[in-house]
Design a protein around this motif. Structure first.
Motif, short mmCIF file in Angstrom:
data_model
loop_
_atom_site.label_atom_id
_atom_site.label_comp_id
_atom_site.label_asym_id
_atom_site.label_seq_id
_atom_site.Cartn_x
_atom_site.Cartn_y
_atom_site.Cartn_z
N PRO A 1 0.81 -1.23 0.00
CA PRO A 1 0.00 0.00 0.00
C PRO A 1 0.84 1.28 0.00
O PRO A 1 0.27 2.37 -0.09
N GLY A 2 2.14 1.15 0.13
CA GLY A 2 3.02 2.33 0.05
C GLY A 2 3.39 2.90 1.41
O GLY A 2 2.73 2.63 2.42
N PRO A 3 4.46 3.71 1.41
CA PRO A 3 5.06 4.17 2.67
C PRO A 3 4.12 5.02 3.53
O PRO A 3 4.17 4.93 4.76
N ASP A 4 3.26 5.83 2.93
CA ASP A 4 2.41 6.71 3.74
C ASP A 4 1.46 5.90 4.62
O ASP A 4 1.30 6.18 5.81
N ARG A 5 0.86 4.87 4.03
CA ARG A 5 -0.08 4.04 4.81
C ARG A 5 0.66 3.18 5.84
O ARG A 5 0.15 2.94 6.93
N LEU A 6 1.87 2.75 5.47
CA LEU A 6 2.64 1.92 6.41
C LEU A 6 3.18 2.74 7.57
O LEU A 6 3.42 2.22 8.65
N ALA A 7 3.35 4.04 7.33
CA ALA A 7 3.92 4.90 8.38
C ALA A 7 3.09 4.84 9.66
O ALA A 7 3.62 4.98 10.76
N LEU A 8 1.78 4.61 9.51
CA LEU A 8 0.90 4.54 10.69
C LEU A 8 1.23 3.33 11.57
O LEU A 8 0.78 3.26 12.72
N LEU A 9 2.01 2.38 11.03
CA LEU A 9 2.36 1.18 11.79
C LEU A 9 3.80 1.21 12.29
O LEU A 9 4.30 0.22 12.83
N ALA A 10 4.46 2.37 12.13
CA ALA A 10 5.88 2.45 12.48
C ALA A 10 6.13 2.15 13.96
O ALA A 10 7.16 1.57 14.32
N ASP A 11 5.18 2.53 14.81
CA ASP A 11 5.36 2.29 16.25
C ASP A 11 5.43 0.80 16.59
O ASP A 11 5.83 0.43 17.69
N PHE A 12 5.00 -0.04 15.63
CA PHE A 12 5.02 -1.49 15.86
C PHE A 12 6.26 -2.13 15.24
O PHE A 12 6.34 -3.35 15.10
N GLY A 13 7.23 -1.29 14.88
CA GLY A 13 8.47 -1.81 14.31
C GLY A 13 8.29 -2.30 12.88
O GLY A 13 9.11 -3.08 12.38
#
Ligand SMILES: NC(=O)c1ccc[n+]([C@@H]2O[C@H](COP(=O)([O-])OP(=O)(O)OC[C@H]3O[C@@H](n4cnc5c(N)ncnc54)[C@H](OP(=O)(O)O)[C@@H]3O)[C@@H](O)[C@H]2O)c1
Length: 257
Positions: free
Chosen positions: A189-201
């Motif tokens: 889905p691309g980096p912007d959508r994945l950024a929301l999961l960054a806190d989960f490593g």
């Protein structure tokens, strides 16, 4: 990497990966072991994968937990597969009946091998929901230690009966196809959508998918297959907490479409 009932939670699958290519097997398996993976899943059904795996484990056998399978209609054929596996691996940490094939015929001799200490655990596998009733029946005998089944946002049928049953019986769960056999992995889905999961490593889409299944605590180990050492490392990195909560899991499932 986190450890559960079957050890480190990210392993490695070998279906359609290195087949007879021992050099590639050394690279991929070596990368996975270096990254903390332990369970390596194979089968006589996977061409020359077992013999390549044994070559890849030269000098590193103690680091791996070999999970392979018996895929044979007759006991004689199954015993022959097993004889070769002992030559390759010395012992088998997890011996599974592949796709339930003749499982009732194989159970007795496999139990003897487990009792003799050459096999640590016995398991049974199937990929298709139409066989899940039979898979449940096999588990209810109380004679299997593990079950291997598909679990990813597009394949959730196991949540209805098999995951609760495995938890109730104390049966270990091995997840095949955590990346939807590559189909889900390709829907990045691309980096912007994945950024929301960054806190989960989570840095990559494959890691989001792996964390999606591993965040169900009934799952013991996921075994993504790959032909690429760098992906083996990427996948292994998804095996550490923090795990996703219900909202984040829904988010990943929605992204998976
Ligand atoms: N009946 C059974 O017992 C049964 C049935 C099916 C599978 N299995 C076992 O389960 C294992 C896993 O299932 P699977 O291999 O079918 O499917 P999978 O692990 O869901 O997906 C493998 C695919 O994902 C790609 N991939 C891997 N890591 C990736 C990453 N980080 N980013 C993007 N793509 C990635 C791989 O391509 P690349 O090679 O290009 O990385 C490959 O095409 C099998 O290898 C096998 O050991 C057992």
């Amino acid at each position: 990497m986190e450890q559960r009932g079957l050890g480190h939670v990210v392993g490695l699958g070998t279906w359609r990966t290195f087949d007879g290519d021992e050099r590639l097997a050394r690279e991929v398996v070596g990368a996975a072991l270096d990254a903390g993976c332990r369970v390596v899943d194979s089968s006589p059904m996977y061409g020359a994968a077992e013999s390549s795996l044994s070559a890849a484990l030269e000098g590193r056998r103690e680091e791996a937990a070999v999970a392979t399978k018996i895929w044979a209609r007759s006991v004689a054929e199954g015993r022959e597969q097993y004889r070769r596996q002992l030559e390759w691996f010395g012992r088998i940490e997890l011996e599974q009946v592949h796709n339930l094939l003749s499982w009732e015929e194989h159970l007795e001799w496999l139990e003897e091998e487990r009792d003799a200490g050459r096999v640590d655990r016995l398991g049974v596998t199937h990929y298709g929901p139409s066989a899940f009733g039979e898979l449940a029946r096999a588990l209810r005998t109380g004679r299997f230690d593990t079950v291997q089944l598909p679990h990813n946002p597009a394949e959730r049928e196991c949540e209805r009966e098999l995951l609760p049953l495995a938890a109730e019986l104390g049966v270990g769960v091995v997840v095949m196809r955590p990346l939807g056999a590559g189909r889900l992995a390709s829907r990045d889905p691309g980096p912007d959508r994945l950024a929301l999961l960054a806190d989960f490593g989570i840095e990559t889409w494959a890691q989001a998918l792996l964390k999606w299944t591993l965040s169900d605590e009934r799952v013991d180990v996921a075994i993504p297959g790959t032909t690429r050492p760098e992906r083996a490392r990427e996948n292994a990195a998804a095996g550490a907490p923090p795990w996703l909560g219900p909202e984040e899991r829904e988010y990943v499932a929605a992204l998976a479409g």
